[in-house]
Design a protein around this motif. Structure first.
Motif, PDB file in Angstrom:
ATOM      1  N   ARG A   4       0.912  -1.230  -0.001  1.00 42.71           N
ATOM      2  CA  ARG A   4      -0.042  -0.187  -0.002  1.00 42.71           C
ATOM      3  C   ARG A   4       0.961   1.158   0.012  1.00 42.71           C
ATOM      4  O   ARG A   4       1.745   1.269   1.014  1.00 42.71           O
ATOM      5  N   ASP A  35      -1.764   4.227  -4.038  1.00 40.69           N
ATOM      6  CA  ASP A  35      -3.133   4.025  -3.268  1.00 40.69           C
ATOM      7  C   ASP A  35      -3.853   4.931  -2.801  1.00 40.69           C
ATOM      8  O   ASP A  35      -5.187   5.090  -2.636  1.00 40.69           O
ATOM      9  N   GLN A  61      -4.592   6.648   7.520  1.00 42.77           N
ATOM     10  CA  GLN A  61      -4.212   5.949   6.216  1.00 42.77           C
ATOM     11  C   GLN A  61      -2.752   5.825   5.724  1.00 42.77           C
ATOM     12  O   GLN A  61      -2.106   5.067   5.450  1.00 42.77           O
ATOM     13  N   ALA A  65       0.255   2.908   5.545  1.00 41.20           N
ATOM     14  CA  ALA A  65       0.917   2.593   4.325  1.00 41.20           C
ATOM     15  C   ALA A  65       2.507   1.942   4.197  1.00 41.20           C
ATOM     16  O   ALA A  65       3.014   1.971   5.326  1.00 41.20           O
TER      17      ALA A  65
END
Length: 177
Positions: A4, A35, A61, A65
């Motif tokens: 990610r 992403d 988020q 990653a």
């Protein structure tokens, strides 16, 4: 499980050359589009509010990653205050640190600031929990859209980042990369 990838751009101008460069670097390192792309110029005043829900979600988020490309233009020999506002939200001691790899990227008008990614951005990425396995990348503004401006750095960085992302995937999946 694929890596990610997140791109965080601290240029105060939306859709900047810095954004173009950071997405290019992420794509070249992983072979895929990132992403998550956080163009901080579009986040708005929530960056100034300590408990803004949207910013808190972006932090979560980015923290999750596997690879973060953190990018900024060079301002006064360092990264922007906008990027600083965002990076200040990460606190490894409180579960919001970066846990993956990070790549510092900075653009500038002249080679006099070529060490800025190493001297200013790399230390803060390390401080907030990231592993920064390759030297920071400095690209001249005028060459931001020239793929050859990245070639030598990518030739050195890509194998290191790929190997570490593969090892991370294997660890997270119990050995099945």
């Amino acid at each position: 499980m694929t890596a990610r990838t997140a791109v965080v751009v601290g240029n105060p101008k939306p859709a900047s050359r810095t954004l173009v460069a950071a997405v290019h670097v992420a794509r070249e390192l992983t072979g895929a589009e990132p992403d998550l792309v956080v163009d901080l110029a579009t986040v708005g005043p929530g960056l100034l509010v300590q408990d803004d829900a949207a910013v808190r979600e972006l932090v979560a988020q980015v923290a999750a990653a596997d690879l973060v490309v953190a990018a900024s233009p060079t301002y006064k020999a360092t990264y922007t205050g906008l990027l600083k506002l965002f990076l200040d939200r990460f606190a490894p001691d409180y579960g919001t640190g970066l846990t993956g790899l990070a790549v510092p990227l900075m653009l500038g008008a002249g080679p006099g600031h070529a060490l800025a990614p190493e001297l200013t951005l790399r230390p803060v990425l390390t401080e907030i929990g990231a592993t920064v396995p390759v030297p920071g990348l400095f690209v001249l503004d005028a060459a931001h859209d020239d793929p050859t401006a990245y070639d030598a750095w990518l030739a050195r960085a890509r194998p290191v980042v790929s190997a570490l992302l593969d090892a991370r995937r294997a660890t997270l999946t119990g050995g099945a990369a």
